[in-house]
Design an enzyme around this catalytic site. Structure first.
Site, PDB file in Angstrom:
ATOM      1  N   GLU A  85       0.829  -1.209   0.000  1.00 52.14           N
ATOM      2  CA  GLU A  85       0.000   0.000   0.000  1.00 52.14           C
ATOM      3  C   GLU A  85       0.862   1.259   0.000  1.00 52.14           C
ATOM      4  O   GLU A  85       0.582   2.219  -0.727  1.00 52.14           O
ATOM      5  CB  GLU A  85      -0.940   0.007   1.204  1.00 52.14           C
ATOM      6  CG  GLU A  85      -2.009  -1.063   1.176  1.00 52.14           C
ATOM      7  CD  GLU A  85      -3.028  -0.879   0.057  1.00 52.14           C
ATOM      8  OE1 GLU A  85      -3.207   0.260  -0.443  1.00 52.14           O
ATOM      9  OE2 GLU A  85      -3.650  -1.883  -0.330  1.00 52.14           O
ATOM     10  N   ASN A 143       1.096   3.893  -3.102  1.00 53.99           N
ATOM     11  CA  ASN A 143       0.796   5.319  -2.932  1.00 53.99           C
ATOM     12  C   ASN A 143       1.875   6.194  -3.559  1.00 53.99           C
ATOM     13  O   ASN A 143       1.575   7.217  -4.168  1.00 53.99           O
ATOM     14  CB  ASN A 143       0.614   5.668  -1.457  1.00 53.99           C
ATOM     15  CG  ASN A 143      -0.754   5.289  -0.939  1.00 53.99           C
ATOM     16  OD1 ASN A 143      -1.651   4.927  -1.688  1.00 53.99           O
ATOM     17  ND2 ASN A 143      -0.913   5.365   0.369  1.00 53.99           N
ATOM     18  N   ARG A 188      -9.394   3.956  -7.559  1.00 54.52           N
ATOM     19  CA  ARG A 188      -8.685   3.798  -6.289  1.00 54.52           C
ATOM     20  C   ARG A 188      -9.699   3.730  -5.152  1.00 54.52           C
ATOM     21  O   ARG A 188     -10.715   4.424  -5.169  1.00 54.52           O
ATOM     22  CB  ARG A 188      -7.728   4.968  -6.023  1.00 54.52           C
ATOM     23  CG  ARG A 188      -6.803   5.361  -7.140  1.00 54.52           C
ATOM     24  CD  ARG A 188      -5.873   4.360  -7.722  1.00 54.52           C
ATOM     25  NE  ARG A 188      -5.201   3.447  -6.865  1.00 54.52           N
ATOM     26  CZ  ARG A 188      -4.493   2.430  -7.332  1.00 54.52           C
ATOM     27  NH1 ARG A 188      -4.393   2.210  -8.613  1.00 54.52           N
ATOM     28  NH2 ARG A 188      -3.888   1.626  -6.518  1.00 54.52           N
TER      29      ARG A 188
END
Length: 146
Positions: free
Chosen positions: A48, A52, A106
């Protein structure tokens, strides 16, 4: 806190490197003998954080992602994922579940997932200069008390 072991890796913010970061982190964390569930949580949190960087920090260019992994005293896996991209204008807003600047594909759950899978999460960001995600996960070695 003094590190028992550490590694520092820099790589381009290409999506193929997300799997690389997961694999490196899992291999490094293996020295703490985590359970499969703990290892899964660690890999997901790193995934994650790196995603990002790829999607949000460098949306229109390839930049550099820095991954620092350390083993600290007491069985603590210390993970830092850093970019020098566009930064986060409002950290509190970014920490809200379902908030995203990455478009409708997203989910906006990355920070929430990282926070739920790790024992500690710190987020620092400066618009125009980048973001640092600092996570810690304590791994209780077999035979130790939690």
């Amino acid at each position: 806190m003094k590190a028992e072991n550490e590694v520092l890796i820099k790589f381009p913010s290409r999506s193929a490197n997300e799997a690389f970061a997961r694999a490196v982190t899992a291999t490094f964390a293996a020295q703490l003998d985590p359970t499969l569930d703990e290892l899964g949580d660690i890999k997901t949190a790193v995934s994650e954080a790196v995603t990002n960087c790829i999607v949000h920090a460098y949306p229109d260019r390839i930049g550099v992602v820095t991954l620092r992994l350390r083993i600290l005293e007491g069985g603590i896996l210390d993970i830092v994922v850093k970019d020098t991209g566009r930064g986060i204008a409002d950290i509190e807003q970014a920490r809200q579940p379902m908030f995203t600047t990455g478009g409708e594909e997203r989910s906006g759950m990355g920070l929430t997932i990282m926070e739920s899978f790790m024992n500690e999460l710190k987020l620092r960001s400066t618009p125009g200069k980048g973001t640092t995600v600092h996570m810690k996960k304590r791994i209780v070695r077999r035979g130790e008390k939690p």
